[in-house]
Design a protein around this motif. Structure first.
Motif, PDB file in Angstrom:
ATOM      1  N   THR A 148       0.848  -1.189   0.000  1.00  0.00           N
ATOM      2  CA  THR A 148       0.000   0.000   0.000  1.00  0.00           C
ATOM      3  C   THR A 148       0.886   1.242   0.000  1.00  0.00           C
ATOM      4  O   THR A 148       2.045   1.212   0.429  1.00  0.00           O
ATOM      5  CB  THR A 148      -0.912   0.061   1.245  1.00  0.00           C
ATOM      6  OG1 THR A 148      -0.104   0.199   2.402  1.00  0.00           O
ATOM      7  CG2 THR A 148      -1.787  -1.163   1.354  1.00  0.00           C
ATOM      8  N   TYR A 167      -0.087   5.789   0.230  1.00  0.00           N
ATOM      9  CA  TYR A 167      -1.224   6.720   0.304  1.00  0.00           C
ATOM     10  C   TYR A 167      -0.838   8.140  -0.100  1.00  0.00           C
ATOM     11  O   TYR A 167      -1.680   9.025  -0.088  1.00  0.00           O
ATOM     12  CB  TYR A 167      -1.796   6.733   1.731  1.00  0.00           C
ATOM     13  CG  TYR A 167      -1.943   5.345   2.312  1.00  0.00           C
ATOM     14  CD1 TYR A 167      -3.064   4.571   2.022  1.00  0.00           C
ATOM     15  CD2 TYR A 167      -0.952   4.793   3.114  1.00  0.00           C
ATOM     16  CE1 TYR A 167      -3.197   3.286   2.528  1.00  0.00           C
ATOM     17  CE2 TYR A 167      -1.064   3.502   3.625  1.00  0.00           C
ATOM     18  CZ  TYR A 167      -2.186   2.760   3.329  1.00  0.00           C
ATOM     19  OH  TYR A 167      -2.302   1.487   3.825  1.00  0.00           O
ATOM     20  N   LEU A 172      -1.253  -0.490  -3.943  1.00  0.00           N
ATOM     21  CA  LEU A 172      -2.671  -0.408  -3.580  1.00  0.00           C
ATOM     22  C   LEU A 172      -2.881   0.822  -2.705  1.00  0.00           C
ATOM     23  O   LEU A 172      -2.236   0.964  -1.667  1.00  0.00           O
ATOM     24  CB  LEU A 172      -3.079  -1.664  -2.795  1.00  0.00           C
ATOM     25  CG  LEU A 172      -4.470  -1.630  -2.169  1.00  0.00           C
ATOM     26  CD1 LEU A 172      -5.559  -1.648  -3.241  1.00  0.00           C
ATOM     27  CD2 LEU A 172      -4.654  -2.807  -1.206  1.00  0.00           C
ATOM     28  N   GLY A 221      -4.974   1.569  -0.385  1.00  0.00           N
ATOM     29  CA  GLY A 221      -5.953   0.803   0.379  1.00  0.00           C
ATOM     30  C   GLY A 221      -6.834   1.698   1.235  1.00  0.00           C
ATOM     31  O   GLY A 221      -6.417   2.788   1.652  1.00  0.00           O
ATOM     32  N   ASP A 222      -8.034   1.184   1.530  1.00  0.00           N
ATOM     33  CA  ASP A 222      -8.879   1.948   2.458  1.00  0.00           C
ATOM     34  C   ASP A 222      -8.345   1.800   3.888  1.00  0.00           C
ATOM     35  O   ASP A 222      -8.842   2.437   4.826  1.00  0.00           O
ATOM     36  CB  ASP A 222     -10.359   1.572   2.343  1.00  0.00           C
ATOM     37  CG  ASP A 222     -10.656   0.132   2.706  1.00  0.00           C
ATOM     38  OD1 ASP A 222      -9.708  -0.626   2.972  1.00  0.00           O
ATOM     39  OD2 ASP A 222     -11.850  -0.247   2.725  1.00  0.00           O
ATOM     40  N   SER A 223      -7.275   0.993   4.059  1.00  0.00           N
ATOM     41  CA  SER A 223      -6.527   0.953   5.326  1.00  0.00           C
ATOM     42  C   SER A 223      -6.001   2.353   5.657  1.00  0.00           C
ATOM     43  O   SER A 223      -5.603   2.621   6.789  1.00  0.00           O
ATOM     44  CB  SER A 223      -5.372  -0.044   5.233  1.00  0.00           C
ATOM     45  OG  SER A 223      -4.631   0.164   4.048  1.00  0.00           O
ATOM     46  N   ASP A 264      -8.722   1.491  -3.942  1.00  0.00           N
ATOM     47  CA  ASP A 264      -9.602   0.624  -3.152  1.00  0.00           C
ATOM     48  C   ASP A 264     -10.987   1.273  -3.023  1.00  0.00           C
ATOM     49  O   ASP A 264     -11.107   2.400  -2.528  1.00  0.00           O
ATOM     50  CB  ASP A 264      -8.970   0.456  -1.756  1.00  0.00           C
ATOM     51  CG  ASP A 264      -9.329  -0.860  -1.106  1.00  0.00           C
ATOM     52  OD1 ASP A 264     -10.040  -1.655  -1.729  1.00  0.00           O
ATOM     53  OD2 ASP A 264      -8.863  -1.082   0.024  1.00  0.00           O
ATOM     54  N   LYS A 296      -9.964  -2.118  -6.494  1.00  0.00           N
ATOM     55  CA  LYS A 296     -10.167  -3.325  -5.684  1.00  0.00           C
ATOM     56  C   LYS A 296     -11.504  -3.194  -4.961  1.00  0.00           C
ATOM     57  O   LYS A 296     -11.896  -2.089  -4.567  1.00  0.00           O
ATOM     58  CB  LYS A 296      -9.036  -3.505  -4.668  1.00  0.00           C
ATOM     59  CG  LYS A 296      -9.222  -4.761  -3.796  1.00  0.00           C
ATOM     60  CD  LYS A 296      -8.040  -5.038  -2.919  1.00  0.00           C
ATOM     61  CE  LYS A 296      -7.991  -4.216  -1.657  1.00  0.00           C
ATOM     62  NZ  LYS A 296      -9.182  -4.350  -0.779  1.00  0.00           N
ATOM     63  N   HIS A 299     -11.544  -9.278  -3.533  1.00  0.00           N
ATOM     64  CA  HIS A 299     -10.973  -9.384  -2.178  1.00  0.00           C
ATOM     65  C   HIS A 299     -11.937 -10.199  -1.328  1.00  0.00           C
ATOM     66  O   HIS A 299     -13.051  -9.739  -1.061  1.00  0.00           O
ATOM     67  CB  HIS A 299     -10.776  -7.962  -1.623  1.00  0.00           C
ATOM     68  CG  HIS A 299     -10.182  -7.897  -0.252  1.00  0.00           C
ATOM     69  ND1 HIS A 299      -9.623  -6.735   0.256  1.00  0.00           N
ATOM     70  CD2 HIS A 299     -10.039  -8.805   0.739  1.00  0.00           C
ATOM     71  CE1 HIS A 299      -9.175  -6.948   1.479  1.00  0.00           C
ATOM     72  NE2 HIS A 299      -9.421  -8.202   1.808  1.00  0.00           N
ATOM     73  N   VAL A 327      -7.492 -10.766  -3.897  1.00  0.00           N
ATOM     74  CA  VAL A 327      -6.808 -10.734  -2.598  1.00  0.00           C
ATOM     75  C   VAL A 327      -7.470 -11.761  -1.684  1.00  0.00           C
ATOM     76  O   VAL A 327      -8.697 -11.824  -1.598  1.00  0.00           O
ATOM     77  CB  VAL A 327      -6.884  -9.318  -1.969  1.00  0.00           C
ATOM     78  CG1 VAL A 327      -6.404  -9.340  -0.512  1.00  0.00           C
ATOM     79  CG2 VAL A 327      -6.064  -8.322  -2.775  1.00  0.00           C
ATOM     80  N   GLU A 363      -7.509 -12.643   2.199  1.00  0.00           N
ATOM     81  CA  GLU A 363      -7.049 -12.088   3.483  1.00  0.00           C
ATOM     82  C   GLU A 363      -7.445 -12.990   4.651  1.00  0.00           C
ATOM     83  O   GLU A 363      -8.626 -13.370   4.796  1.00  0.00           O
ATOM     84  CB  GLU A 363      -7.626 -10.665   3.686  1.00  0.00           C
ATOM     85  CG  GLU A 363      -7.187 -10.068   5.015  1.00  0.00           C
ATOM     86  CD  GLU A 363      -7.381  -8.554   5.134  1.00  0.00           C
ATOM     87  OE1 GLU A 363      -7.721  -7.906   4.127  1.00  0.00           O
ATOM     88  OE2 GLU A 363      -7.168  -8.048   6.247  1.00  0.00           O
ATOM     89  N   ILE A 391      -2.660 -11.972   2.082  1.00  0.00           N
ATOM     90  CA  ILE A 391      -2.250 -11.229   3.276  1.00  0.00           C
ATOM     91  C   ILE A 391      -2.801 -12.053   4.434  1.00  0.00           C
ATOM     92  O   ILE A 391      -4.019 -12.191   4.590  1.00  0.00           O
ATOM     93  CB  ILE A 391      -2.722  -9.750   3.264  1.00  0.00           C
ATOM     94  CG1 ILE A 391      -2.361  -9.070   4.588  1.00  0.00           C
ATOM     95  CG2 ILE A 391      -4.190  -9.568   2.914  1.00  0.00           C
ATOM     96  CD1 ILE A 391      -2.357  -7.541   4.536  1.00  0.00           C
ATOM     97  N   VAL A 403       0.803  -9.170  -0.231  1.00  0.00           N
ATOM     98  CA  VAL A 403       0.610  -7.738   0.008  1.00  0.00           C
ATOM     99  C   VAL A 403       0.738  -7.461   1.496  1.00  0.00           C
ATOM    100  O   VAL A 403       0.359  -8.283   2.325  1.00  0.00           O
ATOM    101  CB  VAL A 403      -0.769  -7.247  -0.512  1.00  0.00           C
ATOM    102  CG1 VAL A 403      -1.928  -8.049   0.034  1.00  0.00           C
ATOM    103  CG2 VAL A 403      -0.988  -5.758  -0.204  1.00  0.00           C
ATOM    104  N   VAL A 461       0.509  -3.853   4.324  1.00  0.00           N
ATOM    105  CA  VAL A 461       0.296  -2.419   4.514  1.00  0.00           C
ATOM    106  C   VAL A 461       1.668  -1.804   4.825  1.00  0.00           C
ATOM    107  O   VAL A 461       2.376  -2.284   5.713  1.00  0.00           O
ATOM    108  CB  VAL A 461      -0.704  -2.185   5.675  1.00  0.00           C
ATOM    109  CG1 VAL A 461      -0.748  -0.729   6.089  1.00  0.00           C
ATOM    110  CG2 VAL A 461      -2.093  -2.677   5.270  1.00  0.00           C
TER     111      VAL A 461
HETATM  112  O1  KIV Z   1      -6.941  -1.575   2.511  1.00  0.00           O
HETATM  113  C1  KIV Z   1      -5.959  -2.305   2.384  1.00  0.00           C
HETATM  114  O2  KIV Z   1      -4.822  -1.906   2.637  1.00  0.00           O
HETATM  115  C2  KIV Z   1      -6.184  -3.672   1.925  1.00  0.00           C
HETATM  116  C3  KIV Z   1      -5.034  -4.617   1.940  1.00  0.00           C
HETATM  117  C4  KIV Z   1      -4.691  -4.997   3.323  1.00  0.00           C
HETATM  118  C5  KIV Z   1      -5.248  -5.787   1.071  1.00  0.00           C
HETATM  119  O3  KIV Z   1      -7.262  -4.007   1.563  1.00  0.00           O
END
Ligand code: KIV
Length: 266
Positions: free
Chosen positions: A23, A25, A42, A44-46, A84, A114, A138, A181, A183, A204, A214, A216
Motif C-alpha cells: 500500500t 497513500y 494499492l 488501500g482503504d486501510s 480501493d 479493488k 478481495h 486478494v 485475506e 495477506i 501484500v 500495509v
Molecule cells: O486496505 C488495504 O490496505 C487492503 C489490503 C490490506 C489488502 O485491503
C-alpha cells in the motif's frame, strides 16, 4: 520502463514468479515503493486506520480515496496503481459501483480498482469490467464487514465456509476479476484457491502458496503500532528512526547548535 500490466501479472502466475503489492497513500511513499520495484501499489482503504487514525476502514470517503490515489498515481512510474473502493461506494447499486470505480481511473489516474466481497458483488464486478474498469477482488477477512464478522477474525475455518470461499473465488474470476486478494484464511485453503484459479491470488495472512503477497506499508516499516496482526512482518522500525532524528533536532536547537553558518545566508 513501462507500467506493469494485467498481462504481466498473469504471465507471472503462469511462470510461477511471485507478485508483490504494497500500500501507499501519498507521493513520497509511493515514490519509494515504485523505485524499489513493487509490481502493484494499492491505495488501500486501510488509509482510514494508518493515516487518518480511525478505528476501522468504514468512515473513509470516496473523495478522500480519490485525493490520495491522485498523489500515488503521480509517483508511480512502473507499478500498477489500484484504488480501493471504500465502504458504501459500491454496495448500494451496480450504477454506483460503475460510477465510483470509473472515478478512480478517470480522476485519480489508477489502472484498476479493488473491491471487497464474494458472490454478493459479482453483478457489480461484471458491470465494471464491461465498462473497462479492471477489478481486483478481495475475499476472506473483508474489513468493511467488520461488524458482520464480529471483528478482525480469520475466515474459512469450517468446511462450509471453505466451500463458500472457493465458490466465491470462482464466481469472481468468471465475472472478470483480473486477480483476487485472499485475506486471513488458512494457508491450505489459500493454496487450494490458488491452484484452482487461473487469475493470480495475492495473500495477506493467507500463507506462502498465493501467487503474490501484500502488506500495509506502515506495518512493514514499523509506523503503525496500535495492533500488529500475526501475519505482519516488520522489516524496519522507522518510528524509532524518526523519533531519534526529531529528538536530535530539538536538542540541537535548544543548545544553539543548529543552524550553523553552513545552513545560513551570509
Ligand atoms: O486496505 C488495504 O490496505 C487492503 C489490503 C490490506 C489488502 O485491503
Amino acid at each position: 520502463m513501462g507500467k506493469v500490466t494485467i498481462n504481466e501479472l498473469w504471465k507471472k502466475k503462469a511462470e510461477g514468479r511471485k507478485i508483490t503489492m504494497l500500500t501507499a497513500y501519498d507521493y513520497p511513499f509511493a515514490k519509494i515503493v515504485d523505485e524499489a520495484g513493487v509490481d502493484i501499489i494499492l491505495v488501500g482503504d486501510s488509509l482510514a486506520m494508518v493515516v487518518q487514525g480511525l478505528n476501522n476502514t468504514l468512515p473513509v470517503t470516496m473523495d478522500e480515496m480519490i485525493y490520495h490515489t491522485k498523489m500515488v498515481s503521480r509517483a508511480a512510474e512502473r507499478a500498477m496503481v489500484v484504488g480501493d473502493m471504500p465502504f458504501m461506494s459500491y454496495q448500494s447499486s451496480v450504477e454506483e459501483a460503475v460510477r465510483n470505480g470509473g472515478r478512480f481511473l478517470k480522476e485519480a489516474g489508477a489502472e484498476a480498482v479493488k473491491m471487497e466481497g464474494g458472490r454478493e458483488v459479482v453483478e457489480k464486478v461484471e458491470a465494471m469490467v464491461k465498462a473497462d474498469i479492471p477489478v481486483m477482488a478481495h475475499i476472506g477477512l473483508t474489513p468493511q464487514a467488520i461488524h458482520r464478522m464480529g471483528g478482525f477474525k480469520v475466515q474459512g475455518r469450517t468446511e462450509e465456509a471453505q466451500k463458500r470461499l472457493i465458490e466465491d473465488a470462482k464466481m469472481l474470476q468468471d465475472a472478470g476479476a483480473f486477480s483476487i486478494v485472499l485475506e486471513a484464511i488458512p494457508m491450505s485453503l489459500a493454496k487450494r484457491i490458488t491452484e484452482e484459479l487461473s487469475i493470480p491470488t495475492i495473500g495477506i495472512g493467507a500463507g506462502p502458496h498465493c501467487d503474490g503477497q501484500v502488506l500495509v506499508i506502515h506495518d512493514l516499516l514499523g509506523l503503525f503500532e496500535r495492533f500488529i496482526p500475526k501475519f505482519v512482518k516488520r522489516y524496519a522500525n522507522l518510528k524509532e528512526e524518526a523519533l531519534g532524528a526529531i529528538k536530535s533536532f530539538i536538542k540541537e536547537v535548544e543548545k544553539g547548535e543548529f543552524p550553523k553558518e553552513e545552513h545560513s545566508f551570509l
